[in-house]
Design a protein around this motif. Structure first.
Motif, PDB file in Angstrom:
ATOM      1  N   HIS A   1      -4.388   6.219  -0.211  1.00 60.97           N
ATOM      2  CA  HIS A   1      -4.716   6.303  -1.889  1.00 60.97           C
ATOM      3  C   HIS A   1      -5.124   7.831  -1.701  1.00 60.97           C
ATOM      4  O   HIS A   1      -4.537   9.029  -2.455  1.00 60.97           O
ATOM      5  CB  HIS A   1      -5.064   6.001  -2.776  1.00 60.97           C
ATOM      6  CG  HIS A   1      -4.374   6.124  -4.423  1.00 60.97           C
ATOM      7  ND1 HIS A   1      -5.495   7.331  -5.373  1.00 60.97           N
ATOM      8  CD2 HIS A   1      -3.038   5.758  -4.997  1.00 60.97           C
ATOM      9  CE1 HIS A   1      -4.285   7.377  -5.710  1.00 60.97           C
ATOM     10  NE2 HIS A   1      -3.466   6.630  -6.307  1.00 60.97           N
TER      11      HIS A   1
ATOM     12  N   LYS B   1       0.228   3.685  -3.309  1.00 54.83           N
ATOM     13  CA  LYS B   1      -0.584   5.461  -2.836  1.00 54.83           C
ATOM     14  C   LYS B   1       0.798   6.534  -3.763  1.00 54.83           C
ATOM     15  O   LYS B   1       0.214   7.558  -3.568  1.00 54.83           O
ATOM     16  CB  LYS B   1      -0.068   5.234  -1.210  1.00 54.83           C
ATOM     17  CG  LYS B   1       0.756   5.548  -0.945  1.00 54.83           C
ATOM     18  CD  LYS B   1       0.245   6.454   0.786  1.00 54.83           C
ATOM     19  CE  LYS B   1       2.054   6.201   1.421  1.00 54.83           C
ATOM     20  NZ  LYS B   1       2.049   6.709   2.767  1.00 54.83           N
TER      21      LYS B   1
ATOM     22  N   VAL C   1      -5.191  -5.673  -2.697  1.00 56.73           N
ATOM     23  CA  VAL C   1      -4.635  -4.656  -1.746  1.00 56.73           C
ATOM     24  C   VAL C   1      -5.355  -3.786  -2.513  1.00 56.73           C
ATOM     25  O   VAL C   1      -5.762  -2.503  -1.889  1.00 56.73           O
ATOM     26  CB  VAL C   1      -3.597  -4.497  -2.096  1.00 56.73           C
ATOM     27  CG1 VAL C   1      -3.006  -2.601  -1.085  1.00 56.73           C
ATOM     28  CG2 VAL C   1      -2.345  -5.677  -1.431  1.00 56.73           C
TER      29      VAL C   1
ATOM     30  N   PRO D   1       1.036  -1.084  -0.205  1.00 55.66           N
ATOM     31  CA  PRO D   1       0.065   0.187  -0.269  1.00 55.66           C
ATOM     32  C   PRO D   1       0.741   1.348  -0.386  1.00 55.66           C
ATOM     33  O   PRO D   1       0.287   2.367  -0.966  1.00 55.66           O
ATOM     34  CB  PRO D   1      -0.417  -0.195   1.344  1.00 55.66           C
ATOM     35  CG  PRO D   1      -1.043  -1.535   1.587  1.00 55.66           C
ATOM     36  CD  PRO D   1       0.300  -2.083   0.853  1.00 55.66           C
TER      37      PRO D   1
ATOM     38  N   SER E   1      -9.593   0.731   2.324  1.00 56.23           N
ATOM     39  CA  SER E   1      -9.149   1.184   3.621  1.00 56.23           C
ATOM     40  C   SER E   1      -7.685   2.063   2.424  1.00 56.23           C
ATOM     41  O   SER E   1      -6.928   2.361   2.767  1.00 56.23           O
ATOM     42  CB  SER E   1      -8.514  -0.219   4.553  1.00 56.23           C
ATOM     43  OG  SER E   1      -7.992  -1.380   3.831  1.00 56.23           O
ATOM     44  N   PHE E   2      -7.396   1.067   1.767  1.00 60.68           N
ATOM     45  CA  PHE E   2      -6.734   1.421   0.566  1.00 60.68           C
ATOM     46  C   PHE E   2      -6.765   2.518  -0.325  1.00 60.68           C
ATOM     47  O   PHE E   2      -6.091   3.799  -0.989  1.00 60.68           O
ATOM     48  CB  PHE E   2      -6.014   0.268  -0.902  1.00 60.68           C
ATOM     49  CG  PHE E   2      -4.987   0.688  -1.404  1.00 60.68           C
ATOM     50  CD1 PHE E   2      -3.263   1.788  -1.233  1.00 60.68           C
ATOM     51  CD2 PHE E   2      -5.128   1.122  -3.057  1.00 60.68           C
ATOM     52  CE1 PHE E   2      -2.507   2.152  -2.326  1.00 60.68           C
ATOM     53  CE2 PHE E   2      -4.416   1.704  -3.699  1.00 60.68           C
ATOM     54  CZ  PHE E   2      -3.150   2.343  -3.550  1.00 60.68           C
TER      55      PHE E   2
END
Length: 383
Positions: free
Chosen positions: A54, A24, A44, A20, A49-50
């Motif tokens: 990002h 990002k 992912v 991640p 959450s990612f």
């Protein structure tokens, strides 16, 4: 002699949490390519959450910014936010809709002439995803029966509410059941997090709402009261109530036109002195106090202000040629000309025709800062 090729050693897995942090930092188009490498990368990238990680990185790191050029006649164009203004996205939703706000890389779309059965969409041009929102209560049969033949008007506002970390669509209906009766209000609020609508109370007593702006969890409209007075009404999505804000006061005999905009996360209002060809720019300070930033003499050279860039400079359309200028409010002058061979007039290819130029002047133009995001990538309901 052994001619057999050496066996490939398995690539050791990356430490947990490193993927991640790498992804990002990548632009959206490269992140999307990484999904095809292996399933673990795909999981992912598609995790909520990612997607949030990002987006927050893009905001805090001040990465590449864009400008969304759009009009009230279903035209869109996204360009780099610099003097070259290069075209960044040339894909358009396969629907004839106009925009009602942009935030976090999402654009809210619906009909120009709203009806209780109008479909509403959230569009992410960076990932080419269009999400149809579920129908609100306005779509129910009881509303179709109750309001058929009566006067009603609808308005939409879309934006981000930081206090709940959610994206909201505010749908307001003002209606009058009998001639000369009091105007009543119905409000539905959509939450992207729950993918559902909620009916809330509210009383406006207004007979007209302008195009809104959404700032820090609140929607603002220039509204016309039943007795003709114009004010700004604010709907706060946190406490779900309306409040009224007085407009800058003038003592003049001619009619003034007011437009709300966002300036550096503050409420801004343009006051158009049409007979004089002058536009005043006011910014809201604390405690609902207005501060006048500048007055711009359009002088038949520029059209009405379209909006602001990420650096706070205003964008004006040039009337006598196909181009735009970036206007510095602090220095009170146009500093840059935003020109690009690919900066078309919102989808028009032939920009040299006088007929096209005349038709363009019948439209209303807007510019909003825009940024890439992966929002809706984890949504199973998009299409």
């Amino acid at each position: 002699m052994n001619f057999n090729s050496p066996q490939k050693r398995p690539v050791p897995p990356l430490p947990p949490g490193i993927l991640p942090e790498i992804f990002k930092r990548l632009p959206v188009r490269y992140v999307l390519r990484c999904r095809c490498v292996q399933k673990s990368w795909y999981r992912v990238i598609h995790s909520s959450s990612f997607i949030t990680l990002h987006l927050n990185y893009q905001i805090n790191s001040q990465r590449k910014r864009y400008l969304l050029f759009h009009s009230n006649y279903s035209s869109y164009s996204i360009h780099s936010d610099n003097n070259k203004c290069r075209l960044s996205y040339n894909w358009y939703p396969n629907v004839s809709l106009t925009s009602y706000g942009t935030s976090g890389g999402l654009i809210c779309l619906s009909d120009l002439c709203l009806d209780y059965s109008s479909h509403i969409y959230l569009w992410n041009p960076a990932i080419r995803m269009l999400k149809a929102l579920p129908p609100s209560s306005f779509f129910s049969n009881i509303f179709v029966l109750d309001f058929k033949g009566y006067v009603y008007k609808l308005s939409l506002a879309f934006g981000y509410s930081p206090h709940v970390d959610d994206y909201k669509v505010v749908k307001v209906m003002i209606y009058c059941m009998e001639e000369y009766a009091k105007w009543l209000t119905v409000v539905d609020v959509y939450s992207l997090r729950s993918n559902s609508w909620k009916r809330v109370g509210g009383d406006l007593s207004c007979c007209k709402l302008s195009r809104p702006v959404f700032i820090n969890g609140a929607a603002y409209w220039v509204a016309k009261k039943s007795h003709g007075k114009k004010i700004i009404v604010c709907f706060d999505t946190e406490n779900e109530i309306f409040r009224e804000i007085l407009l800058p006061q003038y003592d003049c005999l001619y009619k003034l036109n007011y437009f709300v905009q966002e300036f550096c996360e503050s409420l801004c209002v343009f006051v158009n002195h049409r007979p004089l060809g002058v536009v005043d720019v006011w910014v809201m300070e604390e405690a609902d106090v207005w501060k006048k930033k500048t007055s711009i003499n359009l002088g038949g050279i520029y059209g009405l202000p379209m909006g602001f860039r990420s650096n706070g400079q205003m964008v004006l359309r040039m009337l006598n040629e196909f181009g735009y200028v970036s206007y510095n409010l602090e220095k009170d002058k146009a500093e840059q000309v935003l020109k690009s061979q690919r900066l078309r007039q919102f989808g028009y290819i032939n920009t040299t025709s006088k007929d096209v130029a005349d038709s363009l002047d019948q439209k209303v133009y807007f510019v909003n800062p825009f940024m890439e995001s992966l929002l809706l990538l984890d949504d199973k309901l998009g299409f």
